[in-house]
Design a protein around this motif. Structure first.
Motif, PDB file in Angstrom:
ATOM      1  N   VAL A   4       7.846 -19.019  39.660  1.00 29.36           N
ATOM      2  CA  VAL A   4       6.839 -19.080  40.711  1.00 29.36           C
ATOM      3  C   VAL A   4       7.560 -19.165  42.053  1.00 29.36           C
ATOM      4  O   VAL A   4       8.473 -19.974  42.215  1.00 29.36           O
ATOM      5  CB  VAL A   4       5.931 -20.310  40.526  1.00 29.36           C
ATOM      6  CG1 VAL A   4       4.923 -20.401  41.654  1.00 29.36           C
ATOM      7  CG2 VAL A   4       5.244 -20.263  39.159  1.00 29.36           C
ATOM      8  N   TYR A  33      -2.606 -22.855  40.170  1.00 30.10           N
ATOM      9  CA  TYR A  33      -3.019 -24.174  40.650  1.00 30.10           C
ATOM     10  C   TYR A  33      -2.320 -24.471  41.975  1.00 30.10           C
ATOM     11  O   TYR A  33      -1.162 -24.117  42.173  1.00 30.10           O
ATOM     12  CB  TYR A  33      -2.615 -25.271  39.655  1.00 30.10           C
ATOM     13  CG  TYR A  33      -2.958 -24.989  38.217  1.00 30.10           C
ATOM     14  CD1 TYR A  33      -2.153 -24.152  37.450  1.00 30.10           C
ATOM     15  CD2 TYR A  33      -4.075 -25.560  37.613  1.00 30.10           C
ATOM     16  CE1 TYR A  33      -2.455 -23.882  36.130  1.00 30.10           C
ATOM     17  CE2 TYR A  33      -4.376 -25.302  36.291  1.00 30.10           C
ATOM     18  CZ  TYR A  33      -3.559 -24.456  35.554  1.00 30.10           C
ATOM     19  OH  TYR A  33      -3.859 -24.192  34.241  1.00 30.10           O
ATOM     20  N   PHE A  45      -4.272 -32.802  42.878  1.00 22.29           N
ATOM     21  CA  PHE A  45      -4.796 -31.480  42.571  1.00 22.29           C
ATOM     22  C   PHE A  45      -5.691 -31.014  43.712  1.00 22.29           C
ATOM     23  O   PHE A  45      -6.478 -31.786  44.262  1.00 22.29           O
ATOM     24  CB  PHE A  45      -5.597 -31.557  41.275  1.00 22.29           C
ATOM     25  CG  PHE A  45      -6.474 -30.366  41.010  1.00 22.29           C
ATOM     26  CD1 PHE A  45      -7.837 -30.409  41.290  1.00 22.29           C
ATOM     27  CD2 PHE A  45      -5.936 -29.205  40.477  1.00 22.29           C
ATOM     28  CE1 PHE A  45      -8.652 -29.327  41.047  1.00 22.29           C
ATOM     29  CE2 PHE A  45      -6.747 -28.111  40.224  1.00 22.29           C
ATOM     30  CZ  PHE A  45      -8.104 -28.172  40.512  1.00 22.29           C
ATOM     31  N   TYR A  48      -7.959 -24.744  41.399  1.00 22.43           N
ATOM     32  CA  TYR A  48      -7.495 -24.031  40.215  1.00 22.43           C
ATOM     33  C   TYR A  48      -8.165 -22.661  40.175  1.00 22.43           C
ATOM     34  O   TYR A  48      -9.375 -22.548  40.398  1.00 22.43           O
ATOM     35  CB  TYR A  48      -7.844 -24.866  38.984  1.00 22.43           C
ATOM     36  CG  TYR A  48      -8.040 -24.107  37.685  1.00 22.43           C
ATOM     37  CD1 TYR A  48      -9.249 -24.163  37.011  1.00 22.43           C
ATOM     38  CD2 TYR A  48      -6.996 -23.378  37.124  1.00 22.43           C
ATOM     39  CE1 TYR A  48      -9.434 -23.500  35.815  1.00 22.43           C
ATOM     40  CE2 TYR A  48      -7.167 -22.717  35.923  1.00 22.43           C
ATOM     41  CZ  TYR A  48      -8.390 -22.786  35.271  1.00 22.43           C
ATOM     42  OH  TYR A  48      -8.559 -22.121  34.085  1.00 22.43           O
ATOM     43  N   LEU A  98      -6.063 -20.772  29.506  1.00 19.47           N
ATOM     44  CA  LEU A  98      -6.396 -22.124  29.063  1.00 19.47           C
ATOM     45  C   LEU A  98      -6.378 -22.234  27.553  1.00 19.47           C
ATOM     46  O   LEU A  98      -6.123 -23.281  26.994  1.00 19.47           O
ATOM     47  CB  LEU A  98      -7.778 -22.505  29.602  1.00 19.47           C
ATOM     48  CG  LEU A  98      -8.249 -23.939  29.341  1.00 19.47           C
ATOM     49  CD1 LEU A  98      -7.290 -24.926  29.972  1.00 19.47           C
ATOM     50  CD2 LEU A  98      -9.638 -24.130  29.895  1.00 19.47           C
ATOM     51  N   LYS A 101      -1.987 -22.934  23.532  1.00 22.02           N
ATOM     52  CA  LYS A 101      -1.903 -24.261  22.916  1.00 22.02           C
ATOM     53  C   LYS A 101      -1.521 -25.357  23.899  1.00 22.02           C
ATOM     54  O   LYS A 101      -2.136 -26.400  23.978  1.00 22.02           O
ATOM     55  CB  LYS A 101      -0.912 -24.215  21.765  1.00 22.02           C
ATOM     56  CG  LYS A 101      -0.853 -25.516  20.990  1.00 22.02           C
ATOM     57  CD  LYS A 101       0.135 -25.433  19.854  1.00 22.02           C
ATOM     58  CE  LYS A 101       0.207 -26.768  19.123  1.00 22.02           C
ATOM     59  NZ  LYS A 101       1.235 -26.722  18.063  1.00 22.02           N
ATOM     60  N   THR A 102      -0.495 -25.132  24.642  1.00 15.88           N
ATOM     61  CA  THR A 102      -0.039 -26.215  25.506  1.00 15.88           C
ATOM     62  C   THR A 102      -0.297 -25.956  26.973  1.00 15.88           C
ATOM     63  O   THR A 102      -0.268 -26.866  27.777  1.00 15.88           O
ATOM     64  CB  THR A 102       1.460 -26.450  25.328  1.00 15.88           C
ATOM     65  OG1 THR A 102       2.153 -25.238  25.616  1.00 15.88           O
ATOM     66  CG2 THR A 102       1.779 -26.913  23.930  1.00 15.88           C
ATOM     67  N   ASN A 103      -0.525 -24.688  27.322  1.00 17.66           N
ATOM     68  CA  ASN A 103      -0.863 -24.383  28.709  1.00 17.66           C
ATOM     69  C   ASN A 103       0.105 -25.025  29.687  1.00 17.66           C
ATOM     70  O   ASN A 103      -0.311 -25.654  30.657  1.00 17.66           O
ATOM     71  CB  ASN A 103      -2.300 -24.843  28.993  1.00 17.66           C
ATOM     72  CG  ASN A 103      -2.846 -24.282  30.289  1.00 17.66           C
ATOM     73  OD1 ASN A 103      -2.528 -23.169  30.658  1.00 17.66           O
ATOM     74  ND2 ASN A 103      -3.632 -25.066  31.000  1.00 17.66           N
ATOM     75  N   GLU A 104       1.390 -24.881  29.447  1.00 16.51           N
ATOM     76  CA  GLU A 104       2.372 -25.487  30.331  1.00 16.51           C
ATOM     77  C   GLU A 104       2.286 -24.872  31.705  1.00 16.51           C
ATOM     78  O   GLU A 104       2.198 -23.656  31.862  1.00 16.51           O
ATOM     79  CB  GLU A 104       3.784 -25.280  29.784  1.00 16.51           C
ATOM     80  CG  GLU A 104       4.871 -25.852  30.702  1.00 16.51           C
ATOM     81  CD  GLU A 104       6.265 -25.606  30.172  1.00 16.51           C
ATOM     82  OE1 GLU A 104       6.393 -25.256  28.989  1.00 16.51           O
ATOM     83  OE2 GLU A 104       7.219 -25.763  30.951  1.00 16.51           O
ATOM     84  N   GLN A 105       2.305 -25.712  32.723  1.00 19.25           N
ATOM     85  CA  GLN A 105       2.276 -25.249  34.093  1.00 19.25           C
ATOM     86  C   GLN A 105       3.701 -25.175  34.626  1.00 19.25           C
ATOM     87  O   GLN A 105       4.462 -26.127  34.522  1.00 19.25           O
ATOM     88  CB  GLN A 105       1.435 -26.184  34.952  1.00 19.25           C
ATOM     89  CG  GLN A 105      -0.032 -26.164  34.554  1.00 19.25           C
ATOM     90  CD  GLN A 105      -0.913 -27.020  35.430  1.00 19.25           C
ATOM     91  OE1 GLN A 105      -0.591 -27.294  36.588  1.00 19.25           O
ATOM     92  NE2 GLN A 105      -2.040 -27.449  34.897  1.00 19.25           N
ATOM     93  N   PHE A 107       5.995 -24.704  37.925  1.00 17.79           N
ATOM     94  CA  PHE A 107       5.841 -24.983  39.348  1.00 17.79           C
ATOM     95  C   PHE A 107       6.804 -24.177  40.211  1.00 17.79           C
ATOM     96  O   PHE A 107       7.936 -23.865  39.808  1.00 17.79           O
ATOM     97  CB  PHE A 107       6.079 -26.475  39.617  1.00 17.79           C
ATOM     98  CG  PHE A 107       4.924 -27.345  39.239  1.00 17.79           C
ATOM     99  CD1 PHE A 107       4.725 -27.717  37.922  1.00 17.79           C
ATOM    100  CD2 PHE A 107       4.023 -27.776  40.205  1.00 17.79           C
ATOM    101  CE1 PHE A 107       3.649 -28.522  37.562  1.00 17.79           C
ATOM    102  CE2 PHE A 107       2.950 -28.582  39.857  1.00 17.79           C
ATOM    103  CZ  PHE A 107       2.764 -28.947  38.537  1.00 17.79           C
ATOM    104  N   GLY A 108       6.347 -23.877  41.430  1.00 18.50           N
ATOM    105  CA  GLY A 108       7.206 -23.310  42.444  1.00 18.50           C
ATOM    106  C   GLY A 108       7.915 -24.410  43.210  1.00 18.50           C
ATOM    107  O   GLY A 108       7.679 -25.596  42.967  1.00 18.50           O
TER     108      GLY A 108
END
Lengths: 116, 114
Positions: A4, A33, A45, A48, A98, A101-105, A107-108
């Motif tokens: 990102v 996000y 937050f 989204y 979404l 399974k884990t929807n890991e985010q 980050f930048g």
């Protein structure tokens, strides 16, 4: 790119000016996000996106804040009439859908905004 | 509303020793995920480890492991054989299965003494 990316890395502006912060998510990530990291409030937050729509914008602190996403890719966070309390690091993250399974985010590196 | 609490603002550990970072959370949900993120001075958040609430077994990733106590709503991170590169800010985070936004704790600054 591989990760990102966010631009600019740092932004200094005068109180009352408008600013635009850009986020380029990982290619193929449908979710995006925005978070804000400030000394007093920690990590919060903001909004989204799933594709180009924003099903959750509950974290936007005021109507001076808005965001859009075009083409299911790049997103821009706009802050109008900036105030000193807007000074913070603005972080963007992206993830697969979404349903994953884990929807890991991922980050930048963030944009550090300083309002004088 | 869900909240995540990290009560220790700072911790220090000797290189090669073990340190435990604490985190508690409050939720009425039964299906959720917990995370520890590392933020070095470069600002880029890096996922260290994740735990799914329905799994009783504690997650481990190399030198990093968690102690997940669901009834107590506690989720601590243990770093074994601490290295200088572990020095960073660490955030505990929570999300439900249905809602993808992350709720973060205030973070803890970990320093590693050579």
């Amino acid at each position: 790119g591989a990760g990102v990316s966010q631009s600019p890395s740092n932004k200094v502006t005068e109180k009352g000016k408008d600013v635009e912060l850009r986020c380029d998510p990982i290619s193929g990530h449908t979710a995006l996000y925005w978070y804000r990291q400030s000394l007093g409030q920690g990590l919060e937050f903001l909004i989204y996106f799933q594709g180009n729509s924003a099903p959750d914008k509950s974290g936007l602190p005021s109507d001076r804040f808005s965001a859009e996403r075009t083409g299911g890719s790049v997103s821009t966070l706009t802050i109008q009439r900036t105030q000193q309390e807007d000074s913070a690091v603005y972080l963007c993250a992206s993830s697969t859908s979404l349903s994953a399974k884990t929807n890991e985010q991922f980050f930048g590196p963030g944009t550090r905004l300083t309002v004088l | 509303a869900q909240t995540v609490t990290q009560s220790q603002p700072e911790m220090s550990v000797q290189e090669a020793e073990t340190v435990t970072l604490s985190c508690t959370y409050d939720t009425s949900e039964s299906d959720y995920y917990l995370f520890w993120y590392k933020q070095p001075p470069s600002r880029q958040m890096i996922l260290v480890i994740r735990q799914e609430a329905y799994k009783q077994q504690n997650a481990t990733e190399n030198r990093f492991s968690v102690n997940f106590q669901k009834a107590a709503k506690s989720f601590s991170l243990k770093i074994s054989d601490s290295q200088l590169g572990d020095a960073a800010m660490y955030f505990c985070a929570y999300r439900t299965r249905a809602n993808s936004k992350l709720t973060f704790g205030k973070g803890i600054t970990l320093s590693v003494r050579p």
